[in-house]
Motif scaffolding. Structure first.
Motif, PDB file in Angstrom:
ATOM      1  N   ASP A  87      13.426  28.899   7.945  1.00 45.68           N
ATOM      2  CA  ASP A  87      13.271  27.838   8.941  1.00 45.68           C
ATOM      3  C   ASP A  87      12.136  26.875   8.586  1.00 45.68           C
ATOM      4  OD1 ASP A  87      11.616  29.976   9.261  1.00 45.68           O
ATOM      5  OD2 ASP A  87      11.792  30.125  11.428  1.00 45.68           O
ATOM      6  N   LEU A  88      11.011  27.386   8.098  1.00 48.01           N
ATOM      7  CA  LEU A  88       9.901  26.502   7.746  1.00 48.01           C
ATOM      8  C   LEU A  88      10.168  25.717   6.468  1.00 48.01           C
ATOM      9  CD1 LEU A  88       6.733  28.631   8.603  1.00 48.01           C
ATOM     10  CD2 LEU A  88       7.935  26.950   9.998  1.00 48.01           C
ATOM     11  N   LEU A  89      11.021  26.238   5.582  1.00 53.98           N
ATOM     12  CA  LEU A  89      11.351  25.535   4.340  1.00 53.98           C
ATOM     13  C   LEU A  89      12.483  24.528   4.511  1.00 53.98           C
ATOM     14  CD1 LEU A  89      11.104  28.415   1.699  1.00 53.98           C
ATOM     15  CD2 LEU A  89       9.456  26.602   2.171  1.00 53.98           C
ATOM     16  N   GLY A  90      13.097  24.491   5.685  1.00 52.45           N
ATOM     17  CA  GLY A  90      14.107  23.468   5.948  1.00 52.45           C
ATOM     18  C   GLY A  90      15.542  23.913   5.799  1.00 52.45           C
ATOM     19  N   ILE A  91      15.803  25.180   5.454  1.00 45.28           N
ATOM     20  CA  ILE A  91      17.176  25.628   5.281  1.00 45.28           C
ATOM     21  C   ILE A  91      17.934  25.557   6.603  1.00 45.28           C
ATOM     22  CG2 ILE A  91      18.662  27.506   4.503  1.00 45.28           C
ATOM     23  CD1 ILE A  91      16.896  26.255   2.336  1.00 45.28           C
ATOM     24  N   ALA A  95      21.080  23.077   7.855  1.00 45.01           N
ATOM     25  CA  ALA A  95      22.292  23.550   8.516  1.00 45.01           C
ATOM     26  C   ALA A  95      22.475  22.849   9.862  1.00 45.01           C
ATOM     27  CB  ALA A  95      22.217  25.062   8.702  1.00 45.01           C
ATOM     28  N   SER A  96      21.387  22.656  10.589  1.00 43.86           N
ATOM     29  CA  SER A  96      21.460  21.981  11.884  1.00 43.86           C
ATOM     30  C   SER A  96      21.914  20.534  11.730  1.00 43.86           C
ATOM     31  CB  SER A  96      20.090  22.018  12.574  1.00 43.86           C
ATOM     32  OG  SER A  96      19.696  23.341  12.831  1.00 43.86           O
ATOM     33  N   LEU A  97      21.419  19.851  10.715  1.00 46.69           N
ATOM     34  CA  LEU A  97      21.806  18.461  10.493  1.00 46.69           C
ATOM     35  C   LEU A  97      23.305  18.370  10.214  1.00 46.69           C
ATOM     36  CD1 LEU A  97      20.942  15.511  10.157  1.00 46.69           C
ATOM     37  CD2 LEU A  97      20.539  15.970   7.745  1.00 46.69           C
ATOM     38  N   GLY A  98      23.818  19.281   9.392  1.00 47.11           N
ATOM     39  CA  GLY A  98      25.255  19.269   9.107  1.00 47.11           C
ATOM     40  C   GLY A  98      26.081  19.521  10.349  1.00 47.11           C
ATOM     41  N   ALA A  99      25.691  20.514  11.152  1.00 42.40           N
ATOM     42  CA  ALA A  99      26.448  20.846  12.357  1.00 42.40           C
ATOM     43  C   ALA A  99      26.382  19.713  13.382  1.00 42.40           C
ATOM     44  CB  ALA A  99      25.909  22.139  12.958  1.00 42.40           C
ATOM     45  N   VAL A 100      25.191  19.175  13.598  1.00 42.53           N
ATOM     46  CA  VAL A 100      25.040  18.104  14.579  1.00 42.53           C
ATOM     47  C   VAL A 100      25.798  16.850  14.138  1.00 42.53           C
ATOM     48  CG1 VAL A 100      23.356  16.542  15.643  1.00 42.53           C
ATOM     49  CG2 VAL A 100      22.866  18.978  15.468  1.00 42.53           C
ATOM     50  N   ALA A 121      27.442  23.330   8.734  1.00 38.34           N
ATOM     51  CA  ALA A 121      26.140  24.009   8.765  1.00 38.34           C
ATOM     52  C   ALA A 121      25.884  24.743   7.462  1.00 38.34           C
ATOM     53  CB  ALA A 121      26.091  24.979   9.949  1.00 38.34           C
ATOM     54  N   LEU A 122      26.905  25.426   6.952  1.00 39.72           N
ATOM     55  CA  LEU A 122      26.770  26.132   5.678  1.00 39.72           C
ATOM     56  C   LEU A 122      26.468  25.159   4.547  1.00 39.72           C
ATOM     57  CD1 LEU A 122      27.022  28.564   3.786  1.00 39.72           C
ATOM     58  CD2 LEU A 122      29.500  28.215   3.807  1.00 39.72           C
ATOM     59  N   CYS A 123      27.231  24.087   4.467  1.00 42.58           N
ATOM     60  CA  CYS A 123      27.013  23.100   3.398  1.00 42.58           C
ATOM     61  C   CYS A 123      25.630  22.455   3.521  1.00 42.58           C
ATOM     62  CB  CYS A 123      28.102  22.021   3.443  1.00 42.58           C
ATOM     63  SG  CYS A 123      29.749  22.626   3.031  1.00 42.58           S
ATOM     64  N   GLY A 124      25.218  22.153   4.742  1.00 42.55           N
ATOM     65  CA  GLY A 124      23.901  21.549   4.942  1.00 42.55           C
ATOM     66  C   GLY A 124      22.777  22.463   4.493  1.00 42.55           C
ATOM     67  N   GLY A 125      22.890  23.750   4.810  1.00 45.04           N
ATOM     68  CA  GLY A 125      21.867  24.695   4.387  1.00 45.04           C
ATOM     69  C   GLY A 125      21.813  24.863   2.881  1.00 45.04           C
ATOM     70  N   ARG A 151       4.175  24.713  -4.504  1.00 48.06           N
ATOM     71  CA  ARG A 151       4.832  23.403  -4.548  1.00 48.06           C
ATOM     72  C   ARG A 151       6.117  23.424  -3.725  1.00 48.06           C
ATOM     73  NH1 ARG A 151       6.332  22.332 -10.243  1.00 48.06           N
ATOM     74  NH2 ARG A 151       4.110  21.918 -10.543  1.00 48.06           N
ATOM     75  N   LEU A 152       6.889  24.510  -3.839  1.00 44.74           N
ATOM     76  CA  LEU A 152       8.139  24.614  -3.097  1.00 44.74           C
ATOM     77  C   LEU A 152       7.889  24.620  -1.590  1.00 44.74           C
ATOM     78  CD1 LEU A 152      11.217  25.012  -3.186  1.00 44.74           C
ATOM     79  CD2 LEU A 152      10.822  27.474  -3.263  1.00 44.74           C
ATOM     80  N   ILE A 153       6.830  25.283  -1.159  1.00 46.55           N
ATOM     81  CA  ILE A 153       6.522  25.326   0.268  1.00 46.55           C
ATOM     82  C   ILE A 153       6.123  23.946   0.782  1.00 46.55           C
ATOM     83  CG2 ILE A 153       4.892  26.239   1.966  1.00 46.55           C
ATOM     84  CD1 ILE A 153       4.894  28.837   0.323  1.00 46.55           C
ATOM     85  N   LEU A 154       5.299  23.230   0.029  1.00 53.26           N
ATOM     86  CA  LEU A 154       4.905  21.880   0.445  1.00 53.26           C
ATOM     87  C   LEU A 154       6.114  20.958   0.516  1.00 53.26           C
ATOM     88  CD1 LEU A 154       1.570  21.343  -1.535  1.00 53.26           C
ATOM     89  CD2 LEU A 154       1.859  21.816   0.902  1.00 53.26           C
ATOM     90  N   VAL A 155       6.983  21.046  -0.499  1.00 54.30           N
ATOM     91  CA  VAL A 155       8.207  20.231  -0.486  1.00 54.30           C
ATOM     92  C   VAL A 155       9.075  20.625   0.706  1.00 54.30           C
ATOM     93  CG1 VAL A 155      10.354  19.765  -1.718  1.00 54.30           C
ATOM     94  CG2 VAL A 155       8.191  19.779  -2.958  1.00 54.30           C
ATOM     95  N   GLY A 156       9.167  21.933   0.963  1.00 52.70           N
ATOM     96  CA  GLY A 156       9.989  22.407   2.069  1.00 52.70           C
ATOM     97  C   GLY A 156       9.509  21.896   3.412  1.00 52.70           C
ATOM     98  N   ILE A 157       8.209  21.858   3.622  1.00 53.68           N
ATOM     99  CA  ILE A 157       7.670  21.358   4.881  1.00 53.68           C
ATOM    100  C   ILE A 157       8.031  19.883   5.065  1.00 53.68           C
ATOM    101  CG2 ILE A 157       5.532  20.824   6.114  1.00 53.68           C
ATOM    102  CD1 ILE A 157       4.350  23.377   4.882  1.00 53.68           C
ATOM    103  N   GLY A 158       7.908  19.109   3.977  1.00 52.64           N
ATOM    104  CA  GLY A 158       8.263  17.693   4.059  1.00 52.64           C
ATOM    105  C   GLY A 158       9.749  17.478   4.293  1.00 52.64           C
ATOM    106  N   VAL A 159      10.589  18.213   3.570  1.00 51.66           N
ATOM    107  CA  VAL A 159      12.038  18.098   3.749  1.00 51.66           C
ATOM    108  C   VAL A 159      12.441  18.533   5.151  1.00 51.66           C
ATOM    109  CG1 VAL A 159      14.254  19.044   2.983  1.00 51.66           C
ATOM    110  CG2 VAL A 159      12.565  18.313   1.296  1.00 51.66           C
ATOM    111  N   ASN A 160      11.814  19.585   5.645  1.00 50.66           N
ATOM    112  CA  ASN A 160      12.118  20.067   6.995  1.00 50.66           C
ATOM    113  C   ASN A 160      11.841  18.990   8.035  1.00 50.66           C
ATOM    114  OD1 ASN A 160      12.790  22.156   8.926  1.00 50.66           O
ATOM    115  ND2 ASN A 160      10.614  22.296   9.391  1.00 50.66           N
ATOM    116  N   ALA A 161      10.715  18.308   7.896  1.00 48.70           N
ATOM    117  CA  ALA A 161      10.380  17.235   8.835  1.00 48.70           C
ATOM    118  C   ALA A 161      11.400  16.105   8.766  1.00 48.70           C
ATOM    119  CB  ALA A 161       8.977  16.712   8.545  1.00 48.70           C
ATOM    120  N   ALA A 162      11.822  15.745   7.554  1.00 46.07           N
ATOM    121  CA  ALA A 162      12.806  14.677   7.396  1.00 46.07           C
ATOM    122  C   ALA A 162      14.142  15.069   8.009  1.00 46.07           C
ATOM    123  CB  ALA A 162      12.967  14.342   5.913  1.00 46.07           C
TER     124      ALA A 162
END
Length: 336
Positions: A87-91, A95-100, A121-125, A151-162
């Motif tokens: 959830d914190l990395l944006g997975i 999934a939520s973006l795809g479903a919504v 949701a699967l494809c989005g994740g 680095r992956l965690i920092l990228v994940g936080i940014g992607v999650n926000a987007a």
């Protein structure tokens, strides 16, 4: 011996919560009657209520919780960070973006919603997982390239926000009916669970378990530093990519089944680690802890409060304070 006793205790707790989760409902059933029906007895009406209506929900809670717990344990072990969770990395946000997107752009009823929402949701994740890996790829040392955990965690936080911003934009432009259905989905709920939602999530969990079992040596080595891992003969990037793909795939399928359940992937491995007092995140205990957390949250959502709540509301209420606890604890360690 302690580890074995803790694992057995988690299994017993999960079984008790599983039986209680089936017994609770508009038509209350005693636990002994539930066990009788599961063993093949009971009346036709009782078998219908338990086997067709309530058993898929309880099994989905077990599978989804175990999948998220296992995914979080794998990610935290490889990335060496307790904040590395789906959830914190944006997975789950992917999934939520795809479903919504499916709900708000094609409508919230009919075949498109029944089939398209879980598939989107699967494809989005999965697409989010690929994006994270590509964006986090870079130099890891002189003449070496790969993915570094921090680095992956920092990228994940940014992607999650987007991604969360994208979800908010879709909700803002949707009709009131579609926005209501989408908002209900992204809170995470087991109310619509059936055999069709359970099977894909179970497949994702089985694949993640199989990959983790076959790569147990590599996973143990990846918990050490890069130099030690190479000495042990492990191809860091190959094994890291394989294990993260299995973990994030299981998390995406779990999210596709019931919607995003916040903080299970974050909390389950850390709780299991403290229970077992192990140096790393234990996989089996993390999966069992995840199942216990989701079953307990579902039971609480239907019995503790005056109205039935989506299980995602309860997991978020529990996970938020736990995240603050981890941050405070990490800050104290850093200042010692």
């Amino acid at each position: 011996m302690r580890m074995l006793l803790i694992v057995i205790a988690l299994i017993v707790i999960a079984l008790v919560l599983f039986a209680l989760d089936i017994a609770v409902g508009e038509y209350q059933l005693p636990v002994d009657r539930v066990l009788d029906v599961l063993a093949g007895g009971g009346s036709r009406a009782q078998r219908f209520i338990i086997l067709e209506n309530r058993l898929p929900r309880a099994l989905t809670a077990v599978v989804v919780g175990a999948a998220l717990g296992l995914a979080g344990a794998i990610a935290q072990s490889i990335l060496h960070n307790p904040l590395a969770s789906p959830d914190l990395l944006g997975i789950t946000s992917g999934a939520s973006l795809g479903a919504v997107a499916v709900i708000t752009l094609t409508g919230s009823a009919g075949t498109a919603a029944a089939i398209g929402v879980p598939l989107a949701a699967l494809c989005g994740g999965l697409l989010t997982a690929v994006l994270l890996y590509l964006l986090a790829w870079g130099r890891t040392g002189p003449g070496e390239s790969g993915v570094m955990g921090f680095r992956l965690i920092l990228v994940g936080i940014g992607v999650n926000a987007a991604l969360l911003s994208g979800v908010s934009w879709l909700l803002a432009r949707a009709t009131l009916t579609d926005a209501g259905h989408a908002q209900l989905w992204i809170t995470g709920s087991l109310n619509q669970s059936d055999w069709s939602t359970l099977i894909p999530a179970a497949i994702g969990l089985a694949v993640a378990v199989a990959v983790a079992a076959t790569a147990a040596h590599s996973l143990a080595a990846l918990r050490f530093g890069a130099d030690t891992t190479r000495i042990l003969g492990v191809r860091i990037q190959t094994q890291q990519g394989l294990l993260l793909a299995a973990a994030f795939g299981a998390a995406a399928l779990a999210t596709a089944a019931v919607g995003p359940l916040g903080f299970i992937g974050l909390a389950a491995p850390q709780i299991a680690r403290r229970l077992l007092r192990s140096p790393g995140e234990p996989l089996i205990a993390s999966a069992l802890t995840g199942a216990v957390l989701v079953l307990g949250a579902d039971l609480a959502a239907r019995t503790v409060f005056p109205v039935d709540l989506p299980v995602g509301v309860v997991t978020a209420a529990f996970g938020g304070p736990f995240l603050l606890y981890l941050l405070v604890r990490a800050n104290r360690k850093a200042t010692l």
